[in-house]
Design an enzyme around this catalytic site. Structure first.
Site, PDB file in Angstrom:
ATOM      1  N   GLY A 108      24.904 -10.015  -3.113  1.00  0.00           N
ATOM      2  CA  GLY A 108      25.577 -11.358  -3.025  1.00  0.00           C
ATOM      3  C   GLY A 108      27.083 -11.287  -2.415  1.00  0.00           C
ATOM      4  N   GLY A 115      28.254  -9.412  -5.995  1.00  0.00           N
ATOM      5  CA  GLY A 115      27.414  -7.653  -6.000  1.00  0.00           C
ATOM      6  C   GLY A 115      26.097  -7.528  -5.924  1.00  0.00           C
ATOM      7  N   VAL A 172      22.199  -7.026  -6.507  1.00  0.00           N
ATOM      8  CA  VAL A 172      21.303  -7.530  -7.435  1.00  0.00           C
ATOM      9  C   VAL A 172      19.923  -6.758  -7.716  1.00  0.00           C
ATOM     10  CG1 VAL A 172      19.946  -9.667  -8.558  1.00  0.00           C
ATOM     11  CG2 VAL A 172      22.476 -10.350  -7.712  1.00  0.00           C
ATOM     12  N   ASP A 192      29.918 -22.885  -7.594  1.00  0.00           N
ATOM     13  CA  ASP A 192      29.118 -22.174  -6.427  1.00  0.00           C
ATOM     14  C   ASP A 192      27.569 -22.725  -6.655  1.00  0.00           C
ATOM     15  OD1 ASP A 192      29.944 -21.137  -4.252  1.00  0.00           O
ATOM     16  OD2 ASP A 192      29.303 -18.351  -5.621  1.00  0.00           O
TER      17      ASP A 192
HETATM   18  N1  LIG Z   1      17.051 -14.431 -11.007  1.00  0.00           N
HETATM   19  C1  LIG Z   1      17.248 -13.658 -10.070  1.00  0.00           C
HETATM   20  N2  LIG Z   1      15.839 -13.535  -8.979  1.00  0.00           N
HETATM   21  C2  LIG Z   1      15.420 -13.402  -8.443  1.00  0.00           C
HETATM   22  N3  LIG Z   1      16.102 -13.327  -6.810  1.00  0.00           N
HETATM   23  C3  LIG Z   1      17.331 -13.111  -7.503  1.00  0.00           C
HETATM   24  C4  LIG Z   1      18.063 -13.765  -8.720  1.00  0.00           C
HETATM   25  N4  LIG Z   1      19.201 -13.893  -9.027  1.00  0.00           N
HETATM   26  C5  LIG Z   1      19.976 -12.667  -7.276  1.00  0.00           C
HETATM   27  N5  LIG Z   1      18.572 -12.725  -6.773  1.00  0.00           N
HETATM   28  C6  LIG Z   1      19.066 -12.212  -5.488  1.00  0.00           C
HETATM   29  O1  LIG Z   1      20.445 -11.858  -5.184  1.00  0.00           O
HETATM   30  C7  LIG Z   1      20.568 -12.174  -3.934  1.00  0.00           C
HETATM   31  C8  LIG Z   1      22.055 -12.671  -4.264  1.00  0.00           C
HETATM   32  O2  LIG Z   1      21.989 -13.129  -5.014  1.00  0.00           O
HETATM   33  P1  LIG Z   1      23.557 -13.500  -5.383  1.00  0.00           P
HETATM   34  O3  LIG Z   1      25.254 -12.820  -5.811  1.00  0.00           O
HETATM   35  O4  LIG Z   1      23.358 -14.436  -6.527  1.00  0.00           O
HETATM   36  O5  LIG Z   1      23.847 -14.072  -4.319  1.00  0.00           O
HETATM   37  P2  LIG Z   1      25.958 -14.470  -4.319  1.00  0.00           P
HETATM   38  O6  LIG Z   1      26.241 -13.995  -4.704  1.00  0.00           O
HETATM   39  O7  LIG Z   1      25.831 -15.187  -2.748  1.00  0.00           O
HETATM   40  O8  LIG Z   1      24.846 -16.087  -4.675  1.00  0.00           O
HETATM   41  C9  LIG Z   1      20.099 -13.854  -3.872  1.00  0.00           C
HETATM   42  O9  LIG Z   1      19.932 -13.870  -1.885  1.00  0.00           O
HETATM   43  C10 LIG Z   1      18.415 -14.009  -4.687  1.00  0.00           C
HETATM   44  O10 LIG Z   1      17.722 -13.593  -3.421  1.00  0.00           O
END
Ligand SMILES: Nc1ncnc2c1ncn2[C@@H]1O[C@H](COP(=O)(O)OP(=O)(O)O)[C@@H](O)[C@H]1O
Ligand SMILES: *[C@@H]1O[C@H](CO)[C@@H](O)[C@H](O)[C@H]1NC(C)=O
Ligand SMILES: *[C@@H]1O[C@H](CO)[C@@H](O)[C@H](O)[C@H]1NC(C)=O
Ligand SMILES: *[C@@H]1O[C@H](CO)[C@@H](O)[C@H](O)[C@H]1NC(C)=O
Ligand SMILES: *[C@@H]1O[C@H](CO)[C@@H](O)[C@H](O)[C@H]1NC(C)=O
Ligand SMILES: *[C@@H]1O[C@H](CO)[C@@H](O)[C@H](O)[C@H]1NC(C)=O
Ligand SMILES: *[C@@H]1O[C@H](CO)[C@@H](O)[C@H](O)[C@H]1NC(C)=O
Ligand SMILES: *[C@@H]1O[C@H](CO)[C@@H](O)[C@H](O)[C@H]1NC(C)=O
Length: 636
Positions: free
Chosen positions: A360, A363, A365, A477
């Protein structure tokens, strides 16, 4: 004879017997050494007399040989050509250098020379070499005490006594031992490490019979000899013969000692008083099965210790380097919300790419299972540069951890390392909404009722943040990729508060944030101050995104940026609002709900913040509890 003369005679006799060699000369040569301290021996190689009086022929050197000879040559021949009878006795001991390791053995010899520079060590025992074995010109008579079996010399075993004439192939040999005087039973003796052994060698010049007898020191000479050979030695001995001992080592070594030695020409060798002999050194405490096992166990214990030490060092280094965390005093109160990096490291199998679920704006995940609770978690690694604001941020993370709502992704806690923050969330099986909307993995697209439910879910989640909790929480966000779908297909809002960390760290115009620029309320871009109404703006864009199945900003084929809101507004002006609905729905949607969603989307993303509804109103519109106001055409 006067008594004084008698005493003098006894004294003389005593001295000659106890103080090394004495010669009577000619046919009646005799000598005796009880220990060799001060003895005048001719020695070479590794042979030496050690302070305790032992004659040591070899030590722990490889391929060594040592000789020790009675200094004066003797004459065995008689005028009639016959060899004079003689008798030799000596006491020797062999100690292994290490464990079961054995040197090549040792020999008593009678030879024409005291120059053994051409003799070889190892199996040649310092007596012969590879060229002269078997040659009659050797004029060698030897009794070998062989402790290694050499097949080329026809050795019977590795613990035998042999009579050798001119050759190392014994005329006769037998396993070391002796015959009992009464029953005649044979008792084995170990040449190595079995304590001092006494040897008697007798030659009868008339019968030409040579007898060799051995027994442990202290025992009377057994009657039956171990070896008995008839062989005229007159062709063997030369005019001048040297008597002595020889021994050698090879790649395996041993200590060969002579404790005492006596000789008699034409007479029995003087009796060696065993009580006057020097003691053999303590066997290096290696021999025996117990020590052998210790020899095996020691390196084992050593290597186990080494492995343990390396393991501990690796663990400590890991703890220091890999698992190192940053912990400050003010964090103590957040203890329960704090995770050990080691646990997160293990949960995500070392943050392997296999466990990466998404990247994301803030960073990577990772998916993981916590070691003890077996709880499925998503761990987000966020790097941050400056330390300022981290305290406030973590305070917020911790307070957010107390939020619990069915449309909010539960934040379990955090972990802090140098320049890095790890956030631990409840894992959402069905991942983020954008993956469903844009068919990342070829999932069937969401149908309208699913989409409408997701919209309502997120609205109630946002309402909870804005109004239903102790404090007002601004998400900052709201967007499709921050909406996660759980096992039961409930939509949950995730990732709140992080943009605040970003506010402190970098500015808003970094590429990190550009991805979400389409969701940013205009006033937020100008003032930088997030409010509940800027969240409503983001929610409006989200509504349009879910309904239209299109990103807030996309590039057309000519590279021109198309803004989703502008396009929907345009269609609204043209009266073709429903044309903006996602093609993938193939017209399968509730028209009223579709109008509601699109119009509410436009209302929420109104450029003027005071024209936007609050989340409570939004939820009322969605639930049909309130009538959506008509859009102000002139402004849009
Ligand atoms: N709690 C979670 N459970 C499962 N997948 C997650 C979770 N949090 C994030 N992800 C996965 O990680 C990806 C990146 O998340 P995130 O960093 O929140 O995206 P961004 O910074 O673009 O908002 C998401 O698209 C999702 O697929
Ligand atoms: C040792 O013996 C040799 C030969 O008999 C003799 O020449 C020499 O002098 C002796 N040495 C001593 C120190 O007695
Ligand atoms: C011993 O013999 C060798 C030849 O075999 C000779 O070279 C050497 O000089 C001799 N050593 C002595 C001390 O006589
Ligand atoms: C040593 O000499 C003996 C007697 O001549 C002979 O039988 C034997 O084969 C020889 N051994 C070697 C290894 O040359
Ligand atoms: C002596 O040792 C030899 C060889 O190891 C063996 O064959 C023999 O049986 C032993 N004899 C006795 C009485 O132990
Ligand atoms: C050698 O041993 C035999 C048998 O015991 C015996 O008869 C003979 O006298 C011995 N010879 C010598 C020289 O001791
Ligand atoms: C041995 O001694 C005899 C007589 O004393 C002599 O004739 C002969 O040459 C000697 N042999 C050697 C090899 O010295
Ligand atoms: C080895 O040394 C220990 C202690 O010094 C002693 O008790 C033991 O008997 C020794 N073992 C042997 C085989 O000599």
């Amino acid at each position: 004879m006067s008594s004084t003369k008698l005493i003098l005679c006894f004294l003389l006799l005593f001295l000659t017997l106890n103080l090394s060699a004495s010669s009577t000369g000619g046919d009646h040569e005799r000598f005796m050494y009880a220990g060799f301290t001060g003895a005048n021996l001719t020695m070479d190689g590794s042979a030496k007399i050690i302070p305790t009086g032992l004659l040591a022929l070899t030590k722990d050197t490889f391929r060594a040989q040592g000789h020790a000879l009675h200094p004066a040559p003797l004459r065995f021949g008689q005028s009639n050509g016959m060899v004079t009878s003689f008798s030799v006795s000596f006491v020797f001991g062999i100690l292994s250098s290490f464990g079961d390791i054995r040197g090549h053995g040792f020999a008593f010899f009678i030879a024409p020379t005291n120059n053994f520079s051409s003799a070889f060590p190892i199996q040649f025992l310092g007596l012969l070499n590879d060229k002269n074995n078997g040659s009659l010109s050797n004029h060698l008579f030897a009794i070998e005490f062989d402790t290694i079996r050499n097949n080329e010399f026809g050795d019977i075993d590795n613990n035998h006594v042999g009579i050798d004439i001119n050759s190392l192939n014994s005329m006769q040999s037998y396993h070391a031992g002796f015959y009992d005087d009464k029953g005649g039973t044979f008792t084995n003796l170990s040449l190595i490490g079995g304590g001092p052994i006494q040897v008697w060698i007798e030659y009868d010049g008339y019968t030409t019979l040579t007898n060799v007898t051995i027994a442990p020191l202290g025992m009377a000479r057994p009657i039956r000899p171990l070896l008995s050979v008839t062989r005229d030695l007159s062709t063997v001995f030369t005019n001048q013969s040297y008597l002595g001992f020889s021994s050698s080592t090879g790649l395996s070594t041993a200590h060969h000692y002579v404790l005492g030695w006596s000789f008699g020409m034409n007479s029995p060798a003087p009796t060696i008083d065993s009580t006057k002999l020097p003691k053999l050194p303590e066997p290096p405490n290696y021999s025996g099965p117990r020590t052998q096992s210790i020899l095996l166990i020691l390196p084992l214990i050593g290597s186990i210790l080494l492995v343990l030490i390396i393991g501990i060092v690796v663990l400590l280094v890991r703890r220091q380097l890999v698992y190192k965390e940053v912990r400050e005093d003010w964090e103590v109160e957040y203890g329960p919300r704090r995770f050990a990096y080691q646990d997160l490291f293990r949960a995500t199998r070392g943050f392997k790419n296999n466990n990466l679920v998404g990247i994301g704006g803030f960073g990577k995940v990772y998916r993981g299972v916590l070691p003890i609770s077996k709880l499925q978690v998503a761990v987000k690694r966020v790097s941050y540069g400056s330390k300022q604001g981290i305290k406030e941020f973590i305070a917020e993370v911790v307070s957010i951890g107390n939020l619990q709502h069915r449309n909010i992704v539960q934040l379990f806690g955090y972990c802090r390392r140098k320049n890095e923050l790890l956030l631990v969330y409840d894992y959402m099986e069905n991942e983020s909404l954008d993956k469903h909307l844009y068919n990342f993995h070829g999932q069937p697209t969401l149908n309208w009722s699913q989409r409408f439910k997701i919209i309502k879910d997120i609205a109630s989640g946002l309402l909870y943040l804005h109004e239903e909790w102790d404090k007002v929480v601004i998400h900052r966000d709201v967007k499709a990729s921050n909406v996660l779908i759980d096992k039961e297909m409930n939509a949950r809002l995730g990732d709140f508060g992080l943009s605040r960390l970003c506010d402190h760290g970098s500015n808003l115009h970094t590429t990190n944030v550009i991805g979400t620029i389409g969701y940013l309320a205009p006033e937020l871009v100008h003032t930088g101050k997030a409010t509940t109404l800027s969240d409503v703006f983001g929610f409006g864009i989200f509504l349009l995104e879910v309904s239209c199945g299109q990103k807030p900003i996309r590039q057309n084929s000519e590279g021109k940026h198309l803004i989703l809101v502008d396009w929907v507004v345009e269609n609204w002006h043209k009266g073709s609002l429903l044309d903006t609905m996602d093609r993938r729905l193939q017209g399968n949607y509730n028209i009223d709900e579709a109008y509601l969603a699109l119009k509410l989307g436009l209302l929420c993303s109104h450029p003027f913040s005071n024209a936007r509804p609050n989340m409570r109103q939004v939820l009322q519109y969605l639930d049909g509890d309130a009538q959506l106001p008509e859009l102000n055409v002139s402004v849009m």
